[in-house]
Write a protein that holds these residues in place. Structure first.
Motif, PDB file in Angstrom:
ATOM      1  N   TYR A  72       0.815  -1.212   0.000  1.00  0.00           N
ATOM      2  CA  TYR A  72       0.000   0.000   0.000  1.00  0.00           C
ATOM      3  C   TYR A  72       0.857   1.274   0.000  1.00  0.00           C
ATOM      4  O   TYR A  72       0.571   2.226  -0.709  1.00  0.00           O
ATOM      5  CB  TYR A  72      -0.927  -0.018   1.222  1.00  0.00           C
ATOM      6  CG  TYR A  72      -1.955   1.071   1.208  1.00  0.00           C
ATOM      7  CD1 TYR A  72      -3.036   1.018   0.336  1.00  0.00           C
ATOM      8  CD2 TYR A  72      -1.837   2.168   2.060  1.00  0.00           C
ATOM      9  CE1 TYR A  72      -3.984   2.021   0.322  1.00  0.00           C
ATOM     10  CE2 TYR A  72      -2.780   3.179   2.048  1.00  0.00           C
ATOM     11  CZ  TYR A  72      -3.851   3.098   1.178  1.00  0.00           C
ATOM     12  OH  TYR A  72      -4.772   4.099   1.151  1.00  0.00           O
ATOM     13  N   VAL A  73       1.921   1.281   0.792  1.00  0.00           N
ATOM     14  CA  VAL A  73       2.782   2.474   0.892  1.00  0.00           C
ATOM     15  C   VAL A  73       3.471   2.752  -0.437  1.00  0.00           C
ATOM     16  O   VAL A  73       3.522   3.895  -0.910  1.00  0.00           O
ATOM     17  CB  VAL A  73       3.832   2.284   2.009  1.00  0.00           C
ATOM     18  CG1 VAL A  73       4.801   3.447   2.036  1.00  0.00           C
ATOM     19  CG2 VAL A  73       3.147   2.126   3.362  1.00  0.00           C
ATOM     20  N   VAL A  74       3.993   1.698  -1.075  1.00  0.00           N
ATOM     21  CA  VAL A  74       4.688   1.859  -2.357  1.00  0.00           C
ATOM     22  C   VAL A  74       3.702   2.323  -3.432  1.00  0.00           C
ATOM     23  O   VAL A  74       4.034   3.153  -4.279  1.00  0.00           O
ATOM     24  CB  VAL A  74       5.393   0.549  -2.766  1.00  0.00           C
ATOM     25  CG1 VAL A  74       6.074   0.698  -4.118  1.00  0.00           C
ATOM     26  CG2 VAL A  74       6.408   0.147  -1.707  1.00  0.00           C
ATOM     27  N   GLN A  75       2.476   1.810  -3.389  1.00  0.00           N
ATOM     28  CA  GLN A  75       1.458   2.261  -4.341  1.00  0.00           C
ATOM     29  C   GLN A  75       1.200   3.751  -4.182  1.00  0.00           C
ATOM     30  O   GLN A  75       1.056   4.476  -5.172  1.00  0.00           O
ATOM     31  CB  GLN A  75       0.145   1.497  -4.127  1.00  0.00           C
ATOM     32  CG  GLN A  75       0.140   0.101  -4.683  1.00  0.00           C
ATOM     33  CD  GLN A  75      -1.191  -0.598  -4.437  1.00  0.00           C
ATOM     34  OE1 GLN A  75      -2.139  -0.006  -3.937  1.00  0.00           O
ATOM     35  NE2 GLN A  75      -1.255  -1.868  -4.783  1.00  0.00           N
ATOM     36  N   ILE A  77       3.289   6.072  -3.046  1.00  0.00           N
ATOM     37  CA  ILE A  77       4.442   6.806  -3.582  1.00  0.00           C
ATOM     38  C   ILE A  77       4.406   6.807  -5.109  1.00  0.00           C
ATOM     39  O   ILE A  77       4.620   7.833  -5.760  1.00  0.00           O
ATOM     40  CB  ILE A  77       5.763   6.190  -3.070  1.00  0.00           C
ATOM     41  CG1 ILE A  77       5.873   6.377  -1.548  1.00  0.00           C
ATOM     42  CG2 ILE A  77       6.964   6.797  -3.785  1.00  0.00           C
ATOM     43  CD1 ILE A  77       7.000   5.594  -0.916  1.00  0.00           C
ATOM     44  N   PHE A  78       4.112   5.638  -5.690  1.00  0.00           N
ATOM     45  CA  PHE A  78       4.057   5.519  -7.145  1.00  0.00           C
ATOM     46  C   PHE A  78       2.948   6.410  -7.725  1.00  0.00           C
ATOM     47  O   PHE A  78       3.150   7.087  -8.733  1.00  0.00           O
ATOM     48  CB  PHE A  78       3.837   4.057  -7.534  1.00  0.00           C
ATOM     49  CG  PHE A  78       3.992   3.793  -8.998  1.00  0.00           C
ATOM     50  CD1 PHE A  78       5.250   3.720  -9.575  1.00  0.00           C
ATOM     51  CD2 PHE A  78       2.882   3.631  -9.813  1.00  0.00           C
ATOM     52  CE1 PHE A  78       5.395   3.483 -10.934  1.00  0.00           C
ATOM     53  CE2 PHE A  78       3.018   3.395 -11.172  1.00  0.00           C
ATOM     54  CZ  PHE A  78       4.282   3.324 -11.729  1.00  0.00           C
ATOM     55  N   ASN A  79       1.777   6.426  -7.085  1.00  0.00           N
ATOM     56  CA  ASN A  79       0.674   7.275  -7.546  1.00  0.00           C
ATOM     57  C   ASN A  79       1.039   8.753  -7.425  1.00  0.00           C
ATOM     58  O   ASN A  79       0.665   9.564  -8.274  1.00  0.00           O
ATOM     59  CB  ASN A  79      -0.600   6.984  -6.751  1.00  0.00           C
ATOM     60  CG  ASN A  79      -1.175   5.628  -7.101  1.00  0.00           C
ATOM     61  OD1 ASN A  79      -0.919   5.076  -8.172  1.00  0.00           O
ATOM     62  ND2 ASN A  79      -1.945   5.065  -6.190  1.00  0.00           N
ATOM     63  N   TRP A  80       1.799   9.120  -6.372  1.00  0.00           N
ATOM     64  CA  TRP A  80       2.236  10.508  -6.203  1.00  0.00           C
ATOM     65  C   TRP A  80       3.168  10.902  -7.348  1.00  0.00           C
ATOM     66  O   TRP A  80       3.042  11.989  -7.914  1.00  0.00           O
ATOM     67  CB  TRP A  80       2.929  10.670  -4.850  1.00  0.00           C
ATOM     68  CG  TRP A  80       3.451  12.052  -4.642  1.00  0.00           C
ATOM     69  CD1 TRP A  80       2.751  13.154  -4.239  1.00  0.00           C
ATOM     70  CD2 TRP A  80       4.801  12.482  -4.859  1.00  0.00           C
ATOM     71  NE1 TRP A  80       3.581  14.247  -4.181  1.00  0.00           N
ATOM     72  CE2 TRP A  80       4.840  13.870  -4.555  1.00  0.00           C
ATOM     73  CE3 TRP A  80       5.970  11.844  -5.267  1.00  0.00           C
ATOM     74  CZ2 TRP A  80       6.014  14.612  -4.663  1.00  0.00           C
ATOM     75  CZ3 TRP A  80       7.128  12.591  -5.376  1.00  0.00           C
ATOM     76  CH2 TRP A  80       7.147  13.954  -5.075  1.00  0.00           C
ATOM     77  N   VAL A  81       4.108  10.014  -7.687  1.00  0.00           N
ATOM     78  CA  VAL A  81       5.043  10.290  -8.792  1.00  0.00           C
ATOM     79  C   VAL A  81       4.278  10.419 -10.109  1.00  0.00           C
ATOM     80  O   VAL A  81       4.548  11.321 -10.911  1.00  0.00           O
ATOM     81  CB  VAL A  81       6.124   9.189  -8.881  1.00  0.00           C
ATOM     82  CG1 VAL A  81       6.954   9.344 -10.147  1.00  0.00           C
ATOM     83  CG2 VAL A  81       7.022   9.220  -7.659  1.00  0.00           C
TER      84      VAL A  81
END
Length: 198
Positions: A72-75, A77-81
């Motif tokens: 969930y956390v990596v998702q 960050i990826f969505n923010w990028v």
């Protein structure tokens, strides 16, 4: 002369998708090998490096990224990028197109669309291919949806846009095609289609 041109174009149409696929795969493998191989040569002792290690490492990194994106956390960050990239004028066009095409061939299509349907619009004898995107409108304004209404996305050919319509369920009939085949059919303007096996 027309017959020769037609024969040439027929042969070109048959071989071009195969050539483009092979060229893209070779380009990707060469890019991974050149980029990661150079880095690995700097990091690893000479006896541990062998040609192809960059490609193997690249495939491993892509697989690892796929695993990480389940967190969930990596998702987040990826969505923010991705959101940040969507604000840059030229980058957002390239990134958006590539993202949409890759999502077409990934399992993500099943998360975005419910089922493929045929839509009949008032005053039209023809039908449009669409994809159900929402059946529950709770939490949204009352005039956006309602009882017996569903949201159907109608993509335009060659991914140049599309429309989301709120339609009564009786205007929609199930299409006996997989999501992937229906999307391929729509995006290629009906050129690419496979007969459905019952």
């Amino acid at each position: 002369m027309k017959g020769i041109t037609r024969t040439f174009l027929t042969g070109l149409a048959a071989i071009l998708p195969l050539l483009v696929t092979i060229v893209l795969l070779l380009w990707l493998s060469n890019t991974l090998e050149n980029l990661l191989g150079t880095i690995l040569q700097w990091v690893l002792p000479e006896m541990l490096y062998f040609p192809g290690l960059g490609l193997i490492t690249g495939i491993g990194l892509i697989f690892a990224l796929g695993l990480l994106l389940r967190a969930y956390v990596v998702q987040g960050i990826f969505n923010w990028v991705e959101g940040w990239m969507q604000r840059i004028p030229v980058v957002k066009t390239i990134h958006g197109t590539v993202r949409d095409v890759t999502r077409l061939f990934s399992s993500d299509i099943r998360q975005r669309f419910g089922e493929a349907v045929l839509v009949t619009l008032p005053g039209l004898e023809g039908k449009l291919v669409g994809f159900v995107t929402r059946e529950d409108f709770s939490g949204l304004p009352d005039n956006l949806g309602g009882e017996g209404v569903i949201a159907v996305y109608l993509p335009m050919s060659y991914q140049i846009g599309g429309y989301t319509l709120m339609l009564p369920k009786e205007r929609v009939e199930p299409l006996n095609l997989s999501l992937e085949d229906a999307m391929r059919y729509t995006l290629t303007a009906g050129v690419s289609a496979r007969k459905h096996d019952n």
